[in-house]
Structures are given as structure tokens and as C-alpha cells.
Write a protein that holds these residues in place. Structure first.
Motif, PDB file in Angstrom:
ATOM      1  N   ALA A 103      44.291 -39.517 -55.447  1.00 46.47           N
ATOM      2  CA  ALA A 103      45.819 -39.252 -53.918  1.00 46.47           C
ATOM      3  C   ALA A 103      44.733 -37.965 -53.269  1.00 46.47           C
ATOM      4  CB  ALA A 103      47.534 -39.380 -54.591  1.00 46.47           C
ATOM      5  N   ILE A 104      45.475 -36.841 -54.536  1.00 47.91           N
ATOM      6  CA  ILE A 104      44.891 -35.662 -53.898  1.00 47.91           C
ATOM      7  C   ILE A 104      43.113 -35.833 -52.822  1.00 47.91           C
ATOM      8  CG2 ILE A 104      43.843 -33.179 -54.879  1.00 47.91           C
ATOM      9  CD1 ILE A 104      45.923 -33.510 -57.040  1.00 47.91           C
ATOM     10  N   ALA A 105      42.301 -36.257 -54.315  1.00 47.32           N
ATOM     11  CA  ALA A 105      40.868 -36.140 -53.434  1.00 47.32           C
ATOM     12  C   ALA A 105      40.683 -37.588 -51.760  1.00 47.32           C
ATOM     13  CB  ALA A 105      40.510 -37.705 -54.224  1.00 47.32           C
ATOM     14  N   ALA A 106      41.951 -37.961 -51.798  1.00 46.42           N
ATOM     15  CA  ALA A 106      42.031 -38.616 -50.133  1.00 46.42           C
ATOM     16  C   ALA A 106      42.430 -37.294 -48.722  1.00 46.42           C
ATOM     17  CB  ALA A 106      43.125 -39.967 -50.600  1.00 46.42           C
ATOM     18  N   GLU A 107      43.792 -36.962 -49.888  1.00 40.03           N
ATOM     19  CA  GLU A 107      43.934 -35.658 -48.961  1.00 40.03           C
ATOM     20  C   GLU A 107      42.877 -34.777 -48.455  1.00 40.03           C
ATOM     21  OE1 GLU A 107      47.680 -32.310 -49.185  1.00 40.03           O
ATOM     22  OE2 GLU A 107      47.331 -33.747 -49.819  1.00 40.03           O
ATOM     23  N   MET A 133      38.784 -40.346 -61.708  1.00 36.99           N
ATOM     24  CA  MET A 133      40.219 -39.765 -61.356  1.00 36.99           C
ATOM     25  C   MET A 133      41.102 -41.191 -61.697  1.00 36.99           C
ATOM     26  SD  MET A 133      39.379 -38.534 -57.431  1.00 36.99           S
ATOM     27  CE  MET A 133      38.436 -39.909 -56.747  1.00 36.99           C
ATOM     28  N   GLY A 134      41.706 -40.753 -62.228  1.00 41.36           N
ATOM     29  CA  GLY A 134      43.084 -41.344 -62.244  1.00 41.36           C
ATOM     30  C   GLY A 134      43.553 -41.583 -60.970  1.00 41.36           C
ATOM     31  N   PRO A 135      44.807 -42.557 -60.555  1.00 42.09           N
ATOM     32  CA  PRO A 135      45.139 -41.970 -59.213  1.00 42.09           C
ATOM     33  C   PRO A 135      46.213 -40.937 -58.895  1.00 42.09           C
ATOM     34  CG  PRO A 135      46.337 -44.053 -60.437  1.00 42.09           C
ATOM     35  CD  PRO A 135      45.273 -42.816 -61.370  1.00 42.09           C
ATOM     36  N   ASP A 136      46.736 -39.886 -59.971  1.00 36.49           N
ATOM     37  CA  ASP A 136      46.863 -38.696 -59.457  1.00 36.49           C
ATOM     38  C   ASP A 136      46.075 -38.079 -58.596  1.00 36.49           C
ATOM     39  OD1 ASP A 136      49.920 -39.245 -60.143  1.00 36.49           O
ATOM     40  OD2 ASP A 136      49.895 -38.129 -62.339  1.00 36.49           O
ATOM     41  N   ASP A 137      44.960 -37.813 -58.942  1.00 36.21           N
ATOM     42  CA  ASP A 137      43.923 -36.695 -58.304  1.00 36.21           C
ATOM     43  C   ASP A 137      43.762 -37.784 -57.216  1.00 36.21           C
ATOM     44  OD1 ASP A 137      44.048 -34.354 -60.319  1.00 36.21           O
ATOM     45  OD2 ASP A 137      42.329 -35.385 -62.137  1.00 36.21           O
ATOM     46  N   LEU A 171      38.058 -35.055 -59.750  1.00 36.99           N
ATOM     47  CA  LEU A 171      38.407 -34.189 -58.531  1.00 36.99           C
ATOM     48  C   LEU A 171      37.332 -33.188 -58.508  1.00 36.99           C
ATOM     49  CD1 LEU A 171      40.162 -34.678 -56.435  1.00 36.99           C
ATOM     50  CD2 LEU A 171      41.873 -33.054 -57.835  1.00 36.99           C
ATOM     51  N   THR A 172      36.897 -32.774 -57.141  1.00 33.83           N
ATOM     52  CA  THR A 172      36.185 -31.795 -57.085  1.00 33.83           C
ATOM     53  C   THR A 172      36.125 -31.391 -54.956  1.00 33.83           C
ATOM     54  OG1 THR A 172      34.065 -30.928 -57.139  1.00 33.83           O
ATOM     55  CG2 THR A 172      33.787 -33.413 -56.386  1.00 33.83           C
ATOM     56  N   TYR A 173      36.233 -29.807 -55.333  1.00 32.83           N
ATOM     57  CA  TYR A 173      36.993 -29.560 -54.018  1.00 32.83           C
ATOM     58  C   TYR A 173      35.557 -29.952 -53.169  1.00 32.83           C
ATOM     59  CZ  TYR A 173      40.715 -26.403 -53.740  1.00 32.83           C
ATOM     60  OH  TYR A 173      41.984 -25.448 -53.479  1.00 32.83           O
ATOM     61  N   ASP A 174      34.671 -30.335 -52.969  1.00 33.63           N
ATOM     62  CA  ASP A 174      33.944 -30.728 -52.375  1.00 33.63           C
ATOM     63  C   ASP A 174      34.213 -31.447 -52.041  1.00 33.63           C
ATOM     64  OD1 ASP A 174      31.816 -28.574 -53.789  1.00 33.63           O
ATOM     65  OD2 ASP A 174      30.422 -30.100 -54.107  1.00 33.63           O
ATOM     66  N   MET A 175      35.268 -32.482 -52.564  1.00 30.27           N
ATOM     67  CA  MET A 175      35.967 -33.358 -51.521  1.00 30.27           C
ATOM     68  C   MET A 175      36.444 -32.960 -50.323  1.00 30.27           C
ATOM     69  SD  MET A 175      37.127 -35.919 -54.003  1.00 30.27           S
ATOM     70  CE  MET A 175      36.109 -36.868 -55.209  1.00 30.27           C
ATOM     71  N   ALA A 217      53.581 -40.958 -51.247  1.00 29.46           N
ATOM     72  CA  ALA A 217      53.738 -39.915 -51.667  1.00 29.46           C
ATOM     73  C   ALA A 217      52.997 -38.875 -51.050  1.00 29.46           C
ATOM     74  CB  ALA A 217      54.288 -39.592 -53.494  1.00 29.46           C
ATOM     75  N   ASN A 218      52.055 -39.085 -50.824  1.00 28.15           N
ATOM     76  CA  ASN A 218      50.319 -38.544 -49.997  1.00 28.15           C
ATOM     77  C   ASN A 218      50.308 -38.541 -48.139  1.00 28.15           C
ATOM     78  OD1 ASN A 218      50.950 -37.151 -52.804  1.00 28.15           O
ATOM     79  ND2 ASN A 218      48.596 -36.365 -52.321  1.00 28.15           N
ATOM     80  N   GLY A 219      51.397 -40.047 -48.277  1.00 27.51           N
ATOM     81  CA  GLY A 219      50.868 -40.305 -46.785  1.00 27.51           C
ATOM     82  C   GLY A 219      49.361 -40.811 -46.868  1.00 27.51           C
ATOM     83  N   VAL A 220      49.103 -41.923 -47.736  1.00 26.76           N
ATOM     84  CA  VAL A 220      47.636 -42.626 -47.457  1.00 26.76           C
ATOM     85  C   VAL A 220      48.303 -44.037 -48.483  1.00 26.76           C
ATOM     86  CG1 VAL A 220      45.627 -42.483 -48.548  1.00 26.76           C
ATOM     87  CG2 VAL A 220      46.432 -40.527 -48.346  1.00 26.76           C
ATOM     88  N   GLU A 221      47.923 -44.951 -47.564  1.00 29.18           N
ATOM     89  CA  GLU A 221      47.840 -46.652 -48.169  1.00 29.18           C
ATOM     90  C   GLU A 221      46.553 -46.095 -48.885  1.00 29.18           C
ATOM     91  OE1 GLU A 221      47.949 -51.155 -45.946  1.00 29.18           O
ATOM     92  OE2 GLU A 221      46.945 -48.916 -44.798  1.00 29.18           O
ATOM     93  N   LEU A 222      47.234 -46.789 -49.825  1.00 22.60           N
ATOM     94  CA  LEU A 222      46.212 -47.357 -51.324  1.00 22.60           C
ATOM     95  C   LEU A 222      46.468 -48.897 -51.193  1.00 22.60           C
ATOM     96  CD1 LEU A 222      44.548 -47.056 -53.777  1.00 22.60           C
ATOM     97  CD2 LEU A 222      46.474 -47.423 -54.850  1.00 22.60           C
TER      98      LEU A 222
END
Length: 226
Positions: free
Chosen positions: A175-179, A169-173, A143-147, A210-215
């Protein structure tokens, strides 16, 4: 657009009348034993970095298909020394217009070397703008802020992100990357191939939801519309 999952991080995307093959690791992967690499017929092969679980079948496929290789300078040069001269090198922040759309090579946080120990340059990902929509293939990354820069500049139809943890990344990170990158749909890759990256797929889907993203987790060999 159509996406076919070929196991691990290997995907085939059909867009704008062209076939784009990403990170072909197929014949060494027992989970992908039913995938016949000679049937893929890519027009372009895109490599995010040089690790063996992303380039294992690249040389064979490039030779039989005559496809154009798109990757970083070091990877394109390495294959060029093998006589595979249909390549277009990029470097981080650079972009180029191809017949199917515009490809930008973006940052990834990961290592990169060929199986023989040769330097593979810096790992990266691709943001690809096409007449059918824009998508992001992150490659192996933390996960990187560049995203967040991707969301600032593009409206993504989907992203392809690693979710297996341990090496990426695992699922937690993820999902944040997707956001952060602005993707509401994610195709998960780089999971289940090896024991350290086996995941609970239902739990991963719930984390993204939970982050509003479809996996999306298509079966190996399955083609989905995006």
C-alpha cells in the motif's frame, strides 16, 4: 486496456492491439488448472526474474507462440541458448520502443535464479508507456525508495504489485508502494498460491483503502478493464 489474471503473478494484458504475457506460472499451479496455456497467444512474454514460479511455462509458450521475450540480459541469453532467439534484452534503467509502447526495466529488490541454479541476473520490474496509458508491473520486490522515482516521471493508470508477504511485500508495504509510485489502482498478485503467502483479502483491501488506493483482486481467469 484489458487485464486477465492467470494466477500467482501471471497476467495477460491486451493493449494497443498486442497481447503481453507476464511471468507465466500456470501449469504447475493447481489454482490455475482451468487456464489453458495454448489459448493465451501472446505477442510478447515479459519476465521480471528467473524464479520457477515466474518462468515455469515460458519456454513452452515461447515455442508455440513465436512471441518475443522481453527481460534482462541474462534471462534472454539463457533462453537464446535453448534456441529461442526472438528476445530483446534490457538492463536496469534502460528502455526500448516496441510496437505496443515503450518498456523501461526498473529496479526490484529480490533474488533471481533459474530452477536449475543458473544465474538469472538481477530481478526487475517494468514501466510500460502505451497510447492507452502507462502502467507498472513491479515483479517480486520489497518496498524500495526507487518507487518514488516512478511517480516523479510517470502518471500511472495502475500498478501490479505483490501482496503475499513472506517472499515479497505484504499488504502494508505494498500500500505504501502504491502511494510512492503514484498508483490509485493496484492489481494484487503473488498471494494465496502457497501456505506462507495466504492472506486475508478483505483486510488487504482495507489496508489499501486507508491509503486511498483501490486494490483489485480478480479471480483466476477473470478479465477486467483498466
Amino acid at each position: 486496456m484489458k487485464l486477465t489474471f492467470l494466477g500467482h503473478s501471471s497476467i495477460l494484458i491486451e493493449v494497443s492491439g498486442h497481447r503481453l504475457l507476464f511471468d507465466p506460472f500456470i501449469t504447475p499451479n493447481p489454482l490455475a488448472s482451468k487456464v489453458e496455456i495454448t489459448s493465451l497467444r501472446p505477442d510478447f512474454v515479459l519476465l521480471t526474474h528467473a524464479h520457477g514460479d515466474h518462468v515455469a511455462d515460458a519456454e513452452t509458450i515461447l515455442k508455440y507462440s513465436g512471441a518475443t521475450l522481453i527481460s534482462n540480459y541474462e534471462i534472454v541469453t539463457w533462453y537464446g541458448a535453448k534456441g529461442l532467439t526472438h528476445g530483446h534484452p534490457l538492463n536496469h534503467g534502460g528502455a526500448f520502443n516496441f510496437p505496443f509502447g515503450r518498456v523501461k526495466y526498473v529496479n526490484a529488490v529480490h533474488s533471481s535464479s533459474f530452477p536449475d541454479g543458473s544465474y538469472g541476473g538481477n530481478a526487475g520490474g517494468f514501466v510500460i508507456e502505451t497510447p492507452e496509458g502507462t502502467f507498472y508491473v513491479s515483479g517480486d520486490t520489497a518496498l524500495t525508495y526507487d518507487m518514488k522515482l516512478i511517480a516523479d516521471r510517470y502518471q500511472l493508470e495502475f500498478a501490479v504489485l505483490p501482496i503475499g508477504d513472506n517472499f515479497t511485500m505484504g499488504p502494508d508495504d505494498a500500500a505504501i508502494a502504491a502511494e510512492w509510485c503514484g498508483a490509485k489502482r493496484v492489481v494484487g498478485v503473488h498471494y494465496d498460491t502457497f501456505p506462507p503467502i495466504v492472506i486475508d483479502k478483505d483486510a488487504a483491501k482495507a489496508t489499501f483503502a486507508a491509503n486511498g488506493v483501490e486494490l483489485l483482486l480478480p479471480a483466476i481467469g477473470e478479465t477486467i478493464g483498466l
